[in-house]
Design a protein around this motif. Structure first.
Motif, short mmCIF file in Angstrom:
data_model
loop_
_atom_site.label_atom_id
_atom_site.label_comp_id
_atom_site.label_asym_id
_atom_site.label_seq_id
_atom_site.Cartn_x
_atom_site.Cartn_y
_atom_site.Cartn_z
N ASP A 114 0.81 -1.22 0.00
CA ASP A 114 0.00 0.00 0.00
C ASP A 114 0.85 1.27 0.00
OD1 ASP A 114 -2.07 -1.77 0.03
OD2 ASP A 114 -3.03 -1.00 1.84
N PRO A 115 1.84 1.40 0.90
CA PRO A 115 2.64 2.63 0.88
C PRO A 115 3.36 2.86 -0.44
CG PRO A 115 2.97 1.44 2.94
CD PRO A 115 2.19 0.53 2.04
N LEU A 118 0.88 3.94 -3.12
CA LEU A 118 0.43 5.31 -2.90
C LEU A 118 1.52 6.34 -3.21
CD1 LEU A 118 -1.65 4.82 0.37
CD2 LEU A 118 -2.49 5.09 -1.96
N GLU A 122 0.88 10.38 -9.77
CA GLU A 122 -0.45 10.24 -10.35
C GLU A 122 -0.35 10.03 -11.86
OE1 GLU A 122 -4.12 9.47 -9.55
OE2 GLU A 122 -3.12 10.62 -7.97
N ARG A 146 -6.06 4.56 -3.04
CA ARG A 146 -5.53 5.92 -3.13
C ARG A 146 -6.44 6.94 -2.45
NH1 ARG A 146 -0.96 6.30 -6.35
NH2 ARG A 146 -1.25 8.48 -6.89
N GLN A 148 -7.59 6.45 0.35
CA GLN A 148 -7.20 6.33 1.76
C GLN A 148 -5.73 6.70 1.99
OE1 GLN A 148 -9.44 5.53 4.29
NE2 GLN A 148 -10.84 5.88 2.59
N ARG A 149 -5.15 7.42 1.05
CA ARG A 149 -3.70 7.67 1.12
C ARG A 149 -3.30 8.42 2.39
NH1 ARG A 149 -2.03 10.99 -3.96
NH2 ARG A 149 -3.64 9.73 -4.93
N ASP A 150 -4.18 9.26 2.91
CA ASP A 150 -3.83 10.02 4.12
C ASP A 150 -3.79 9.13 5.36
OD1 ASP A 150 -3.69 12.32 2.60
OD2 ASP A 150 -5.74 12.96 3.08
N VAL A 152 -2.66 5.74 5.27
CA VAL A 152 -1.69 4.65 5.13
C VAL A 152 -0.34 5.14 5.64
CG1 VAL A 152 -0.49 3.12 3.52
CG2 VAL A 152 -2.92 3.62 3.20
#
Length: 605
Positions: A114-115, A118, A122, A146, A148-150, A152
Motif C-alpha cells: 500500500d505505501p 500510494l 499520479e 488511493r 485512503q492515502r492520508d 496509510v
C-alpha cells in the motif's frame, strides 16, 4: 430425568455438520498450505521496493497478493470453522492459532504494498492503467486504496502495526471464548416442571414460553452470568474500544467510526441519518409494545414478556428439513439459478446445523473464493430458525453469485451490502408465508409477528445498539473508562427511550444487555443491520410484486460484489441510501404491519 445437556461434537450426526473436506481432506493438508503460504509470502516480499519499476512489476505484485489472499482465506476459514465447531477442542484452537499467526506474518511481510503504491506519481499510474490491460483489472481497487492515502503509514510502520494486529484485536477472541466456551446459564424449570439446561441456542424456546414464570426464569438466568461477570465483560469491551480508537488515531482518522466507514466509501451522515430517522419514529415501536401488552392482558408488562408470541409458541414448528423446503419455495421467485445455488448449499453440507457443547453461538456465513460459502446455525424447531436459515442463505448466495461473476479482488461485498442480501430473504419469506397461509388467521398472526419482530430487531434494536456503540466510542476517546457502571447507565437510558412507557426493565442484570452482543467486537457493524433491513424491505416488495426490472436489478446487485462503491451499487439496485426516504418508506411499511396485526387481533375477539 430426561437428558437436557448439549451433545458433544462427536455425537452430532454428520448430516447436521458442515463438510470441511470441501476445503481440505484433513488438518495436515491445511497445514501444508500454511507452509506453502509462508513460502509464497517470502517470494512476494522480494519485490519490496520495486512497485514503481514498471506496470508489469506492479501488476505482478497485485496478482501475487490477490492469489496469496485467496490461498490464505481458504486455510484461515478452515481453521476458523474447526475452532467454532467446538471452542473447547484444544487441537482446533491450536490449528486456528497457527492460521492466525500466518495471517499476521503475511500482513507484516506484505505491508509494503500500500505505501509503495500510494507513493507512485499520479501521472505515472494513470499512464500505466491506460496502457496495461492486466493492470486495468485492479483499477477499482487502486482507486479505493488511493482514496485512503492520508491514512496509510510508512512501510516500516505498517509492518509494525500488522505485527501487532492479533494483540490489538485480542479482546474479540477473549470475549468469544468467554461467551461461547466458558459461560454457563444453569438450569431452569420448563413448563412441565422438568429441570433443563439453558443455553445460547435454546434461550428463545424459554424466553418465548406461554408460561410467564418460565420466561421470567429464563430471562433472569440468561442475564445472571453477564451480571456476575459484568466487570470482566466491561474491561474486555473497554480494551477493544480503546484499541480501535488508538488504531484510528495512528492512521490519522478523526474517529474509529470514520476509520470503519471511510474505507468502504460510506459517509458518516448515513449513520447519523439512521439514528435521527429511527428516533423520529420511536412511537411506532412504542405502539407495538402497547398492542402486545393489551393482547396479552398483562398490566405489569416487562422485558420478560417481549418475546412471547401472540399466536402461541406451538404455531409453525419447523424441523431443519421443513425449513429448507420453505426457504426453497419462498425464494423460487428469484429464478432457477438462485434455486440451484440453494440446492447445492443444502445438498453438499455447507451448513452446520445443530447446537453442541462448545459450539460458537448465534449464526453466520463465511465465504471462501476457492471453495464455497459455509453457514453456522444453532437450530431450534421454531419458525425463527427458518428465518435465520433464509437470512444466512442470502449471505451465501450473495457470495456464490459474486464469486462466479467477479475476480477474487472484487468478490467479497462489504457488510453494508451483504446485510441487504440476507434481510431481503427474510422479507421474501414473510411474503411467501402470508400468501401460503392466507386462510389461517392463527398462522397469519404468527407470521406477521415474526415480520414485526424483524423490524423491531433489525431497525429499532440495532439502531439502539448503534447509538450505544457510538456513545461508548466517543466517551472512551474523550478519556472515559468504560466501566460496568458507566455501560449499565448508558444502556439503561437507551432501553427506556426505545422501549417507551409500556415496558419495565427487570431488576438484576437486565442492563447488561450490552454484554450479550458479539457484534460490538466488529467495530461499527450493527448499524448496517438497520440500513440493510430498510433497503431490503423495499427491494423485496418490488421483486415479490413483480415490478418491471426489479428482479434483474436485484440479481445484478448479487453479482456485483465490491466492483463498485456500496452507495453506487445500491443506487443501481433502485435504492438511494444517501438520504432518509428509504428509511421513512420502510417504517411506513412497518406501520402497515401494525395495522394488519391489529385488524387480525380485533377479529379474533
Amino acid at each position: 430425568m430426561p437428558s437436557t445437556h448439549l451433545p458433544l461434537r462427536k455425537d452430532v450426526p454428520n448430516e447436521l455438520k458442515w463438510d470441511l473436506s470441501l476445503l481440505y481432506s484433513d488438518d495436515q493438508a491445511m497445514q501444508a498450505d500454511l507452509a506453502e503460504i509462508t513460502k509464497l509470502t517470502a517470494q512476494l516480499g522480494d519485490l519490496k521496493g520495486h512497485l514503481g519499476d514498471s506496470a508489469q512489476t506492479l501488476t505482478q505484485v497485485l496478482q501475487a497478493s490477490r492469489d496469496l489472499d485467496v490461498k490464505l482465506e481458504k486455510a484461515y476459514v478452515y481453521a476458523f470453522l474447526r475452532r467454532d465447531s467446538d471452542t473447547t477442542d484444544a487441537r482446533a484452537n491450536n490449528l486456528f492459532g497457527q492460521a492466525a499467526q500466518t495471517l499476521v506474518q503475511v500482513q507484516t511481510q506484505t505491508a509494503f504494498i500500500d505505501p509503495e503504491l500510494l507513493a507512485l506519481p499520479e501521472g505515472t499510474l494513470a499512464n500505466w492503467l491506460t496502457t496495461s490491460p492486466a493492470l486495468q483489472e485492479f483499477a477499482v481497487e487502486i482507486k479505493r486504496m488511493r482514496l485512503q492515502r492520508d491514512h496509510v503509514l510508512k512501510t516500516s510502520e505498517e509492518a509494525l502495526l500488522n505485527r501487532l494486529n492479533r494483540t490489538l484485536d485480542s479482546a474479540e477472541e477473549i470475549y468469544n471464548t468467554l461467551n461461547d466456551a466458558d459461560l454457563k446459564f444453569g438450569q431452569i424449570k420448563d413448563e412441565h416442571g422438568q429441570w433443563v439446561e439453558l443455553t445460547h441456542g435454546n434461550r428463545s424456546q424459554y424466553t418465548e414460553s406461554m408460561d410467564r414464570s418460565v420466561r421470567q426464569a429464563a430471562v433472569k438466568a440468561y442475564a445472571k452470568p453477564y451480571h456476575d461477570l459484568r466487570n470482566t465483560f466491561a474491561q474486555t469491551f473497554n480494551s477493544f474500544v480503546s484499541s480501535q480508537n488508538a488504531q484510528a488515531e495512528i492512521r490519522h482518522y478523526q474517529s474509529a467510526r470514520q476509520a470503519s466507514l471511510s474505507p468502504h466509501q460510506i459517509d458518516e451522515q448515513v449513520y447519523d441519518t439512521l439514528v435521527t430517522t429511527v428516533n423520529d419514529h420511536l412511537d411506532l415501536a412504542h405502539r407495538w409494545y402497547a398492542i402486545k401488552q393489551r393482547a396479552l392482558g398483562i398490566s405489569d408488562f416487562s422485558q420478560a414478556d417481549l418475546n412471547v408470541p401472540l399466536a402461541g409458541n406451538d404455531v409453525m414448528k419447523t424441523t431443519f428439513s421443513q425449513g429448507k423446503e420453505l426457504t426453497l419455495a419462498a425464494l423460487a421467485v428469484l429464478g432457477d439459478d438462485y434455486v440451484k445455488g440453494l440446492q447445492t448449499e443444502f445438498n453438499q453440507r455447507w451448513i452446520d446445523v445443530a447446537e453442541n457443547k462448545g459450539k460458537r453461538s448465534g449464526g453466520y456465513q463465511v465465504s471462501v473464493y476457492d471453495g464455497n460459502p459455509f453457514i453456522l446455525l444453532n437450530w431450534t424447531d421454531k419458525l425463527y430458525s427458518t428465518f435465520v436459515l433464509a437470512n444466512e442463505s442470502g449471505h451465501a448466495m450473495h457470495s456464490w453469485f459474486s464469486q462466479h461473476h467477479q475476480p477474487a479482488q472484487y468478490a467479497d461485498a462489504p457488510i453494508f451490502l451483504a446485510e441487504v442480501a440476507s434481510t431481503f430473504n427474510e422479507n421474501i419469506l414473510t411474503e411467501y408465508l402470508l400468501a401460503k397461509y392466507q386462510d389461517d388467521p392463527q398462522i397469519q398472526l404468527y407470521v406477521l409477528e415474526e415480520s414485526i419482530n424483524g423490524y423491531i430487531g433489525s431497525i429499532f434494536r440495532q439502531t439502539q445498539f448503534a447509538e450505544f456503540e457510538h456513545q461508548a466510542y466517543q466517551a472512551e476517546q474523550a478519556g472515559q473508562t468504560l466501566t460496568a457502571d458507566y455501560l449499565d447507565q448508558l444502556s439503561t437510558e437507551l432501553l427506556h427511550r426505545y422501549y417507551g412507557p409500556q415496558v419495565s426493565l427487570l431488576a438484576g442484570g437486565a442492563s447488561q444487555s450490552w454484554a450479550y452482543v458479539p457484534h460490538f467486537y466488529m467495530n461499527y457493524y450493527v448499524y448496517q443491520y438497520a440500513t440493510s433491513w430498510a433497503a431490503s424491505s423495499s427491494l423485496a416488495q418490488q421483486v415479490w410484486t413483480g415490478q418491471t426490472g426489479a428482479l434483474d436489478r436485484y440479481l445484478g446487485f448479487l453479482k456485483s460484489g465490491s466492483s463498485k462503491d456500496p452507495i453506487e451499487t445500491m443506487q443501481a439496485a433502485g435504492i438511494d441510501m444517501t438520504g432518509r426516504a428509504y428509511l421513512d418508506q420502510a417504517l411506513k411499511m412497518f406501520a402497515e404491519r401494525l395495522d394488519q396485526i391489529e385488524d387480525l387481533l380485533k377479529h379474533q375477539k
